[in-house]
Design an enzyme around this catalytic site. Structure first.
Site, PDB file in Angstrom:
ATOM      1  N   HIS A  72       0.871  -1.182   0.000  1.00  0.00           N
ATOM      2  CA  HIS A  72       0.000   0.000   0.000  1.00  0.00           C
ATOM      3  C   HIS A  72       0.908   1.233   0.000  1.00  0.00           C
ATOM      4  CE1 HIS A  72      -3.577  -2.418   1.943  1.00  0.00           C
ATOM      5  NE2 HIS A  72      -3.205  -2.878   0.770  1.00  0.00           N
ATOM      6  N   ARG A  93      -5.105   3.501   3.105  1.00  0.00           N
ATOM      7  CA  ARG A  93      -6.362   2.993   3.647  1.00  0.00           C
ATOM      8  C   ARG A  93      -6.100   2.451   5.053  1.00  0.00           C
ATOM      9  NH1 ARG A  93      -9.065  -0.677  -0.408  1.00  0.00           N
ATOM     10  NH2 ARG A  93     -11.041   0.437  -0.340  1.00  0.00           N
ATOM     11  N   GLU A 194      -9.963 -16.404   5.189  1.00  0.00           N
ATOM     12  CA  GLU A 194     -11.056 -17.262   5.640  1.00  0.00           C
ATOM     13  C   GLU A 194     -10.614 -18.725   5.682  1.00  0.00           C
ATOM     14  OE1 GLU A 194     -11.264 -15.155   2.937  1.00  0.00           O
ATOM     15  OE2 GLU A 194     -12.025 -13.607   4.296  1.00  0.00           O
ATOM     16  N   ASN A 236      -6.583 -13.805  -6.034  1.00  0.00           N
ATOM     17  CA  ASN A 236      -6.521 -15.233  -5.721  1.00  0.00           C
ATOM     18  C   ASN A 236      -7.937 -15.786  -5.652  1.00  0.00           C
ATOM     19  OD1 ASN A 236      -6.427 -13.458  -3.083  1.00  0.00           O
ATOM     20  ND2 ASN A 236      -7.367 -15.387  -2.453  1.00  0.00           N
TER      21      ASN A 236
HETATM   22  I1  8IG Z   1      -5.808  -9.695  -1.949  1.00  0.00           I
HETATM   23  O1  8IG Z   1      -8.928 -14.387  -0.095  1.00  0.00           O
HETATM   24  C1  8IG Z   1      -7.062 -10.678  -0.772  1.00  0.00           C
HETATM   25  N1  8IG Z   1      -7.660 -10.078   0.226  1.00  0.00           N
HETATM   26  N2  8IG Z   1     -10.726 -11.833   3.234  1.00  0.00           N
HETATM   27  N3  8IG Z   1      -9.815 -13.135   1.553  1.00  0.00           N
HETATM   28  C2  8IG Z   1      -9.924 -11.939   2.211  1.00  0.00           C
HETATM   29  N4  8IG Z   1      -9.253 -10.868   1.839  1.00  0.00           N
HETATM   30  C3  8IG Z   1      -8.424 -10.994   0.788  1.00  0.00           C
HETATM   31  C4  8IG Z   1      -8.267 -12.171   0.079  1.00  0.00           C
HETATM   32  C5  8IG Z   1      -9.015 -13.311   0.481  1.00  0.00           C
HETATM   33  N5  8IG Z   1      -7.389 -11.964  -0.912  1.00  0.00           N
END
Ligand code: 8IG
Length: 273
Positions: A72, A93, A194, A236
């Site tokens: 960032h 942010r 998660e 991803n």
């Molecule tokens: I870049 O897979 C990114 N930010 N919660 N889950 C969550 N935030 C993310 C992810 C993800 N990839």
């Protein structure tokens, strides 16, 4: 240390007003028309949308601080667009998981509103639940599910969130790229990713994108009367949708690979807002 926004007697809107005045003072631009919060993978857009008038380190603006995350930027920029409008580019942010409180999370959005902004563009890097989204795909946010159990609104302030992510602005984005897909963004608290079971929960709730930002900011932006465009860079596939483990390094690399293309896309969209 108590974040300045959480000190006793502080009004978050007065604080945002102070921040906006400081931005006007340093940049020499009295009023901004559009603001963009650039998340992971989107920062090149700042160079593409127009001519930078002023770049300000975040810690010079009341209530802002240097970002917690590698990848960032940590500055605010005032950019003059080819159409003569002025954009405020927020590269700093504050995430909910930083534990500075929800006022700090939405301070940039409230500052933008006090700077005169009517159109708020919120971008992020996120995980995808739709298996057809490859890493590096940009998608529009059509709606959100806020799983932070928090709100930036204080008191009995019943703000309507219908069409929160403006269908008018999404249509403009699709004029630029008709292939743009869209989905429901689910904000988790983070900073852990998660579990696969939580991703399945998000899917069954109607979510398509998982992330750790944006929803709380969008609520505050609506409260302040701004029109919102939300976009996610799917860096991803979410845990369990992809078979390999998630890593921040991989996320950064996917963002870098997609950066030029999606930043160009965003610059073209911003030109039409
Ligand atoms: I870049 O897979 C990114 N930010 N919660 N889950 C969550 N935030 C993310 C992810 C993800 N990839």
């Amino acid at each position: 240390m108590v974040h300045p926004l959480n000190e006793e007697g502080v009004d978050p809107f007065d604080f945002a007003e102070k921040a906006a005045q400081k931005i006007a003072e340093i940049s020499g631009i009295e009023k901004h028309d559009i603001a963009l919060t650039l998340g992971s993978g989107w920062s090149k857009a700042a160079d593409l949308i127009g001519e930078t008038v002023s770049e300000i380190p975040a810690d010079q603006i009341p209530g802002f601080h240097k970002p917690a995350v590698v990848g960032h930027v940590g500055t605010l920029r005032s950019v003059r667009l080819p159409n003569g409008k002025h954009a405020l580019v927020i590269g700093a942010r504050t995430h909910f998981y930083e534990n500075h409180g929800v006022r700090a999370v939405v301070h940039s959005v409230r500052t933008a509103a006090k700077a005169g902004v009517k159109t708020m563009v919120l971008t992020n890097g996120a995980g995808g639940i739709k298996p057809e989204w490859e890493g590096g795909t940009a998608v529009l946010i059509s709606d959100h599910i806020n799983l932070t159990a928090s709100s930036p609104l204080e008191g009995a302030n019943f703000v309507d969130l219908t069409d929160l992510y403006s269908s008018r602005l999404r249509a403009i984005a699709k004029e630029v790229d008709p292939a743009l897909d869209e989905g429901v963004y689910v904000q988790f608290r983070g900073p852990h990713y998660e579990t696969p079971a939580e991703v399945q929960m998000a899917k069954h709730l109607g979510g398509h994108i998982v992330g750790m930002s944006t929803a709380l900011e969008a609520i505050a932006a609506r409260e302040s009367g701004m029109e919102i465009l939300g976009m996610s860079l799917i860096t991803n596939l979410a845990a369990g949708i992809q078979s390999t483990p998630l890593s921040h390094e991989e996320v950064i690399a996917a963002g870098k690979a997609a950066e030029a293309k999606i930043s160009q896309l965003l610059a073209e969209i911003v030109q039409r807002l």
